[in-house]
Design a protein around this motif. Sequence first.
Motif, PDB file in Angstrom:
ATOM      1  N   ARG A 109       0.500  -1.317  -0.096  1.00  0.00           N
ATOM      2  CA  ARG A 109       0.204  -0.494  -0.060  1.00  0.00           C
ATOM      3  C   ARG A 109       0.771   1.377   0.229  1.00  0.00           C
ATOM      4  O   ARG A 109       0.498   1.811  -0.808  1.00  0.00           O
ATOM      5  CB  ARG A 109      -1.299  -0.013   0.930  1.00  0.00           C
ATOM      6  N   GLN A 145     -15.756  -7.924  -5.488  1.00  0.00           N
ATOM      7  CA  GLN A 145     -15.499  -7.497  -5.151  1.00  0.00           C
ATOM      8  C   GLN A 145     -15.380  -7.892  -3.471  1.00  0.00           C
ATOM      9  O   GLN A 145     -15.380  -8.422  -2.639  1.00  0.00           O
ATOM     10  CB  GLN A 145     -17.201  -7.278  -3.969  1.00  0.00           C
ATOM     11  N   GLU A 147     -13.255  -6.119  -1.324  1.00  0.00           N
ATOM     12  CA  GLU A 147     -14.016  -6.026   0.218  1.00  0.00           C
ATOM     13  C   GLU A 147     -14.289  -6.574   0.708  1.00  0.00           C
ATOM     14  O   GLU A 147     -14.590  -6.862   1.766  1.00  0.00           O
ATOM     15  CB  GLU A 147     -14.657  -4.691   0.168  1.00  0.00           C
ATOM     16  N   THR A 149     -14.049 -10.247   1.259  1.00  0.00           N
ATOM     17  CA  THR A 149     -13.166 -10.959   1.100  1.00  0.00           C
ATOM     18  C   THR A 149     -13.441 -11.221   2.740  1.00  0.00           C
ATOM     19  O   THR A 149     -12.699  -9.952   3.582  1.00  0.00           O
ATOM     20  CB  THR A 149     -11.862 -11.394   0.341  1.00  0.00           C
ATOM     21  N   TRP A 151     -10.417 -11.677   5.283  1.00  0.00           N
ATOM     22  CA  TRP A 151      -9.396 -12.711   4.895  1.00  0.00           C
ATOM     23  C   TRP A 151      -9.289 -13.605   5.825  1.00  0.00           C
ATOM     24  O   TRP A 151      -7.987 -14.372   5.987  1.00  0.00           O
ATOM     25  CB  TRP A 151      -8.227 -11.285   5.158  1.00  0.00           C
ATOM     26  N   GLU A 167      -3.667 -10.180  -1.261  1.00  0.00           N
ATOM     27  CA  GLU A 167      -4.848  -9.232  -0.330  1.00  0.00           C
ATOM     28  C   GLU A 167      -3.408  -8.150  -0.971  1.00  0.00           C
ATOM     29  O   GLU A 167      -4.477  -6.797  -1.134  1.00  0.00           O
ATOM     30  CB  GLU A 167      -4.210  -9.363   1.355  1.00  0.00           C
ATOM     31  N   ALA A 171      -5.107  -4.717  -2.277  1.00  0.00           N
ATOM     32  CA  ALA A 171      -5.308  -3.967  -1.740  1.00  0.00           C
ATOM     33  C   ALA A 171      -4.214  -2.495  -3.106  1.00  0.00           C
ATOM     34  O   ALA A 171      -5.031  -1.130  -3.092  1.00  0.00           O
ATOM     35  CB  ALA A 171      -3.982  -3.592  -0.645  1.00  0.00           C
ATOM     36  N   ASP A 174      -6.617  -0.968  -5.080  1.00  0.00           N
ATOM     37  CA  ASP A 174      -7.046  -0.017  -4.463  1.00  0.00           C
ATOM     38  C   ASP A 174      -6.921   1.429  -4.756  1.00  0.00           C
ATOM     39  O   ASP A 174      -7.252   2.177  -5.358  1.00  0.00           O
ATOM     40  CB  ASP A 174      -8.289  -0.532  -3.292  1.00  0.00           C
ATOM     41  N   THR A 178      -8.201   4.360  -6.225  1.00  0.00           N
ATOM     42  CA  THR A 178      -8.372   5.688  -5.437  1.00  0.00           C
ATOM     43  C   THR A 178      -7.508   7.277  -5.536  1.00  0.00           C
ATOM     44  O   THR A 178      -7.896   8.167  -6.035  1.00  0.00           O
ATOM     45  CB  THR A 178      -8.526   5.568  -3.930  1.00  0.00           C
TER      46      THR A 178
END
Length: 359
Positions: A109, A145, A147, A149, A151, A167, A171, A174, A178
């Motif tokens: 991220r 989708q 989000e 999941t 995890w 993951e 991430a 995303d 964004t």
Amino acid sequence: MSAECFVTGGTGFIGQHLLAHLSTKGHTVRVLMRHPERIAALREQIDSLRGVAGRVFAVEGDLEKHNLGLCLADRGTLKNAKAVFHLGAHFAWGLSPEHARAVNVEGARRVALLAAEQKSRLVMVGGYMLRNHEHLQRIGIETRQPELTQWPAVYRRVGAYEASKLEAHFATLDVMSTHGGQVTIVHPATVCGHSRTGHILDGQPLVALIRNLAQGKLTAVPGSARHWLPLVTVDYLIELMSACAFDPSMAGRELLALDDRSPNLRDLLAQVGQALGFRSPRHHISLGLLRLLLHIPPVARFLNSSAEALDFIQTTRFDTLETEQFADRHGIAKPDIRQSLERTAIFVNTHCLGKDRTR
Ligand SMILES: NC(=O)c1ccc[n+]([C@@H]2O[C@H](COP(=O)([O-])OP(=O)(O)OC[C@H]3O[C@@H](n4cnc5c(N)ncnc54)[C@H](OP(=O)(O)O)[C@@H]3O)[C@@H](O)[C@H]2O)c1
């Protein structure tokens, strides 16, 4: 064309080859290093891989730290990076979910945010399991989708390394969507040594497999005759990654780096055995039984493996047409995987097993 590049994971196996490749292409490469005092050793290694060490510079930082632990001056320098290559990850079995998430997910991220904010193209290294849609569905990943999941359940099912890589993929996508960043994701199969020299680093999964065969611990082939461990040579992989980074048409795309001519697991072991003069197993052991055995700690220790490794052995075949077309467009030749495997086995025998024998 010469460009500024920023690489995470540059001290690792794939990373070293990427640094050598980018530097010979004339690029200036800045490498995120937890121990920047090790830059001299890294440069030596780059020279030995036929790179241009003088074009490689250390940037102190850590994937686990806020803003990657970069100082303001380095943050400023990195703004010139045309491409950011994210390879850094903790690659091991038996990691705690907390640690795997801190390095592999939060680290990804942070790198994605840096790339998006400074408008560098991000080339992210994923893994070929992300192209095995049946597997993703089976282990509970909601690909449409993500989000949704669950995890923690995925971490329990497949282990922290694989789960954190999965993951991290979602991430990263995303963050990039964004913040309006450009990303290309390359998904490598298990990485084989260099097609010409066989060079590979100890600690790689293929080295562990060859070591087990050499030590007589592999008395049966995991899975059936249809099971294979898809491979890709490190040189083909880094050529694809480097070409992706500077190809405008690859923004927002994913590429599978996998050689579909990789032998099945039984042939792979036979080929390594033949190259090194070791016996290779003829009979098979079911993955279910092996998984059960590997849950017994002394067995896992003896076999120097983990049930987590078994997901990477599979029967699924992959469509590599898009990769072949991309490689053709960029004049990237795919090395002969069987010959590369043989050279890797010989390299491992000399450099890794040789060390075991002198211990
Ligand atoms: N090798 C494969 O078969 C394979 C297959 C599919 C995907 N991949 C992916 O490809 C990438 C590179 O793999 P590899 O085999 O080259 O891995 P590797 O040899 O284990 O190297 C890992 C790299 O990550 C760095 N790193 C680890 N924790 C860090 C942290 N907290 N902060 C900064 N850097 C950190 C390491 O730096 P230090 O020198 O400081 O430890 C090292 O440079 C990984 O993302 C892996 O998941 C690998």
